[in-house]
Design an enzyme around this catalytic site. Structure first.
Site, PDB file in Angstrom:
ATOM      1  N   HIS A  34       0.832  -1.212   0.000  1.00 40.59           N
ATOM      2  CA  HIS A  34       0.000   0.000   0.000  1.00 40.59           C
ATOM      3  C   HIS A  34       0.865   1.261   0.000  1.00 40.59           C
ATOM      4  O   HIS A  34       0.519   2.262   0.603  1.00 40.59           O
ATOM      5  CB  HIS A  34      -0.996  -0.013   1.176  1.00 40.59           C
ATOM      6  CG  HIS A  34      -2.082  -1.032   0.990  1.00 40.59           C
ATOM      7  ND1 HIS A  34      -3.169  -0.816   0.179  1.00 40.59           N
ATOM      8  CD2 HIS A  34      -2.208  -2.296   1.467  1.00 40.59           C
ATOM      9  CE1 HIS A  34      -3.940  -1.900   0.189  1.00 40.59           C
ATOM     10  NE2 HIS A  34      -3.376  -2.814   0.951  1.00 40.59           N
ATOM     11  N   SER A  67     -11.653 -19.675 -20.842  1.00 36.86           N
ATOM     12  CA  SER A  67     -10.678 -19.895 -19.769  1.00 36.86           C
ATOM     13  C   SER A  67     -10.794 -21.316 -19.240  1.00 36.86           C
ATOM     14  O   SER A  67     -11.887 -21.763 -18.869  1.00 36.86           O
ATOM     15  CB  SER A  67     -10.923 -18.911 -18.624  1.00 36.86           C
ATOM     16  OG  SER A  67     -10.166 -19.323 -17.502  1.00 36.86           O
ATOM     17  N   GLY A 124      -7.933 -14.707  -7.558  1.00 33.15           N
ATOM     18  CA  GLY A 124      -8.370 -13.874  -6.438  1.00 33.15           C
ATOM     19  C   GLY A 124      -7.548 -14.085  -5.184  1.00 33.15           C
ATOM     20  O   GLY A 124      -8.006 -13.842  -4.075  1.00 33.15           O
ATOM     21  N   SER A 128      -2.016 -11.508  -8.090  1.00 30.63           N
ATOM     22  CA  SER A 128      -2.192 -10.711  -9.308  1.00 30.63           C
ATOM     23  C   SER A 128      -2.553 -11.502 -10.545  1.00 30.63           C
ATOM     24  O   SER A 128      -1.978 -11.303 -11.613  1.00 30.63           O
ATOM     25  CB  SER A 128      -0.932  -9.895  -9.598  1.00 30.63           C
ATOM     26  OG  SER A 128      -0.815  -8.882  -8.671  1.00 30.63           O
ATOM     27  N   SER A 129      -3.536 -12.392 -10.415  1.00 34.19           N
ATOM     28  CA  SER A 129      -3.969 -13.101 -11.617  1.00 34.19           C
ATOM     29  C   SER A 129      -4.523 -12.113 -12.643  1.00 34.19           C
ATOM     30  O   SER A 129      -4.316 -12.282 -13.845  1.00 34.19           O
ATOM     31  CB  SER A 129      -5.001 -14.175 -11.272  1.00 34.19           C
ATOM     32  OG  SER A 129      -6.040 -13.639 -10.489  1.00 34.19           O
ATOM     33  N   SER A 130      -5.172 -11.047 -12.200  1.00 29.34           N
ATOM     34  CA  SER A 130      -5.746 -10.116 -13.184  1.00 29.34           C
ATOM     35  C   SER A 130      -4.667  -9.296 -13.890  1.00 29.34           C
ATOM     36  O   SER A 130      -4.711  -9.137 -15.114  1.00 29.34           O
ATOM     37  CB  SER A 130      -6.805  -9.212 -12.551  1.00 29.34           C
ATOM     38  OG  SER A 130      -6.345  -8.674 -11.356  1.00 29.34           O
ATOM     39  N   ASP A 174       1.705  -4.146  -9.461  1.00 27.68           N
ATOM     40  CA  ASP A 174       1.465  -5.502  -9.969  1.00 27.68           C
ATOM     41  C   ASP A 174       1.859  -5.638 -11.433  1.00 27.68           C
ATOM     42  O   ASP A 174       2.581  -6.554 -11.828  1.00 27.68           O
ATOM     43  CB  ASP A 174      -0.018  -5.879  -9.817  1.00 27.68           C
ATOM     44  CG  ASP A 174      -0.480  -5.772  -8.381  1.00 27.68           C
ATOM     45  OD1 ASP A 174       0.382  -5.655  -7.491  1.00 27.68           O
ATOM     46  OD2 ASP A 174      -1.701  -5.800  -8.154  1.00 27.68           O
ATOM     47  N   TYR A 224     -10.239  -1.331  -0.654  1.00 30.15           N
ATOM     48  CA  TYR A 224      -9.025  -0.778  -1.269  1.00 30.15           C
ATOM     49  C   TYR A 224      -9.192   0.699  -1.626  1.00 30.15           C
ATOM     50  O   TYR A 224      -8.367   1.539  -1.270  1.00 30.15           O
ATOM     51  CB  TYR A 224      -8.689  -1.596  -2.518  1.00 30.15           C
ATOM     52  CG  TYR A 224      -7.406  -1.208  -3.196  1.00 30.15           C
ATOM     53  CD1 TYR A 224      -6.199  -1.783  -2.811  1.00 30.15           C
ATOM     54  CD2 TYR A 224      -7.380  -0.275  -4.221  1.00 30.15           C
ATOM     55  CE1 TYR A 224      -5.016  -1.438  -3.435  1.00 30.15           C
ATOM     56  CE2 TYR A 224      -6.197   0.079  -4.847  1.00 30.15           C
ATOM     57  CZ  TYR A 224      -5.027  -0.511  -4.452  1.00 30.15           C
ATOM     58  OH  TYR A 224      -3.852  -0.166  -5.066  1.00 30.15           O
TER      59      TYR A 224
HETATM   60  C1  GLA Z   1      -2.972  -4.403  -5.008  1.00 31.71           C
HETATM   61  C2  GLA Z   1      -2.807  -3.291  -6.031  1.00 31.71           C
HETATM   62  C3  GLA Z   1      -1.378  -2.736  -6.008  1.00 31.71           C
HETATM   63  C4  GLA Z   1      -0.951  -2.375  -4.588  1.00 31.71           C
HETATM   64  C5  GLA Z   1      -1.265  -3.503  -3.615  1.00 31.71           C
HETATM   65  C6  GLA Z   1      -1.008  -3.116  -2.177  1.00 31.71           C
HETATM   66  O1  GLA Z   1      -2.195  -5.508  -5.345  1.00 31.71           O
HETATM   67  O2  GLA Z   1      -3.094  -3.746  -7.320  1.00 31.71           O
HETATM   68  O3  GLA Z   1      -1.272  -1.639  -6.874  1.00 31.71           O
HETATM   69  O4  GLA Z   1      -1.547  -1.172  -4.190  1.00 31.71           O
HETATM   70  O5  GLA Z   1      -2.609  -3.931  -3.715  1.00 31.71           O
HETATM   71  O6  GLA Z   1       0.335  -2.911  -1.964  1.00 31.71           O
END
Ligand code: GLA
Length: 387
Positions: A34, A67, A124, A128-130, A174, A224
């Site tokens: 964050h 998918s 999920g 960072s699958s997306s 990400d 978020y």
């Molecule tokens: C998610 C967001 C990132 C980052 C993190 C927290 O993964 O996509 O950009 O803000 O949360 O560090």
């Protein structure tokens, strides 16, 4: 994997003539959470697990998506005329968003395509699958149509699509970690100006272990965006008394001196996390460079405490995984990773302790939470590529 996905592509789309196979990794963030939307530093790395894809150009404007992770959804059809997000489109909002973003940046995609994906990152989960799907799509478009974009551009386009098409206000971490991934290296990125440096991760006698809480979350429905706006308000309040561009400009002492400008106790804690976490990240990379893995681990632990108490993005599931990990001999450091509220933890565990780690943390988690966690011993891999 290449054979499996090409075979499946032929099954779903008739044949695999002229189709090409691709890969983009997932990522794990070692420290610096964050901080990326607060002008701070992050320290993520790409993984050897990620998203595999097979794509083929079409003679018309149709977009057909399939998918292997959501087989029951079958083929999802759309077209270049329908580049608007919709709930019905589900996961295909990610590749569609990237096709749309290329157009926004003056790189009109000239024809449709068939795209099959198969990811081995748990969906999920906070790995960072997306973003992996976004960077993969960007890489495919570059390969198909010769667009002159660097890997860093792919990261920026991916983030642009996520912010403006999928309406998730994520930072750059990400997509950057994925697009710029390098085997056995983490990326020390200053999100204020996108300057970065690769740092070798040589954990002699230890490995990175990811524990997945299996508590599902999507960034969109999490808190978020709320955290992000709390930080923006705190920054605006601080700007009344001190000349800064972002929370990342502050060190701990300067923050303590001026924090009374923030008129709400919750916002003080949010901003405090952003400031202290950024400094911890800088110190953690220094520790790693000095071969002080123990110190790196201590800073990971402190990161979790701050995310738990000041930023409040952990929750019982992640806290249980981390607090149980801390009890085990041979755990160098453990913290939640990614946005939080569910998803995964990242731990550095000595080789000899990995089995005990998985067994003990797994058992305690099952007992307390009522369902199982999954564990992955991961390796750091390269960015997107054509297979
Ligand atoms: C998610 C967001 C990132 C980052 C993190 C927290 O993964 O996509 O950009 O803000 O949360 O560090």
């Amino acid at each position: 994997m290449k054979e499996i996905i090409l075979k499946k592509f032929a099954e779903v789309f008739g044949d695999a003539e002229g189709a090409k196979a691709y890969f983009a990794p997932g990522r794990v963030n070692l420290i610096g959470e964050h901080t990326d939307y607060n002008g701070g530093h992050v320290f993520p790395c790409a993984l050897t697990i990620g998203t595999y894809g097979v794509a083929r150009k079409r003679a018309d404007n149709k977009l057909r998506f399939f998918s292997m992770n959501f087989e029951r959804l079958g083929v999802i059809e759309s077209s270049l005329e329908e580049l608007v997000p919709s709930e019905k489109a589900g996961w295909t909002n990610y590749p569609k968003g990237v096709i749309w973003a290329f157009g926004e940046k003056g790189m009109e995609v000239p024809c449709g395509m068939d795209l099959l994906l198969n990811g081995n990152i748990p969906n999920g989960s906070g790995l960072s699958s997306s973003a992996s799907v976004e960077v993969l799509t960007g890489h495919i478009l570059r390969d198909f149509f010769g667009f002159e974009v660097s890997n860093q551009d792919l990261a920026l386009i991916g983030q642009y699509s996520e912010n403006n098409f999928n309406k998730v206000n994520c930072g750059i971490m990400d997509q950057f970690a994925i697009a710029m991934g390098r085997e056995d290296h983490a990326i020390f990125l200053d999100t204020a100006d996108l300057s970065y440096e690769y740092a070798p991760i040589a954990l002699k006698g230890a490995k990175i272990v990811i524990a997945c809480s299996n508590k599902k979350r999507g960034l969109g429905d999490s808190k978020y965006n709320e955290r992000r706006s709390q930080c923006e308000t705190a920054l605006a309040e601080l700007k009344q008394v001190i000349d800064i561009q972002s929370l990342g400009d502050l060190d701990e002492d300067t923050f303590e001196k001026h924090k009374s400008a923030i008129k709400d106790e919750v916002r003080v804690r949010r901003a405090k996390h952003a400031v202290y976490e950024n400094r911890r990240t800088i110190r953690a990379v220094e520790a790693l460079k000095a071969n002080d893995v123990e110190q790196f681990g201590q800073l990971m632990n402190a990161s979790h405490v701050s995310l738990r108490d000041d930023y409040e993005v952990t929750g019982t599931e992640l806290d249980t995984l981390v607090e149980e990990a801390w009890k085990i001999d041979g755990v160098i450091g453990s913290r939640m990773t990614g946005a939080g509220f569910g998803g995964c933890t990242v731990s550095i565990v000595k080789d000899g302790a990995i089995d005990a780690f998985i067994e003990k943390v797994g058992k305690a988690y099952q007992e307390k939470i009522g369902y199982a966690a999954d564990f992955y011993v991961v390796e750091i891999g390269d960015g997107p590529r054509t297979l």
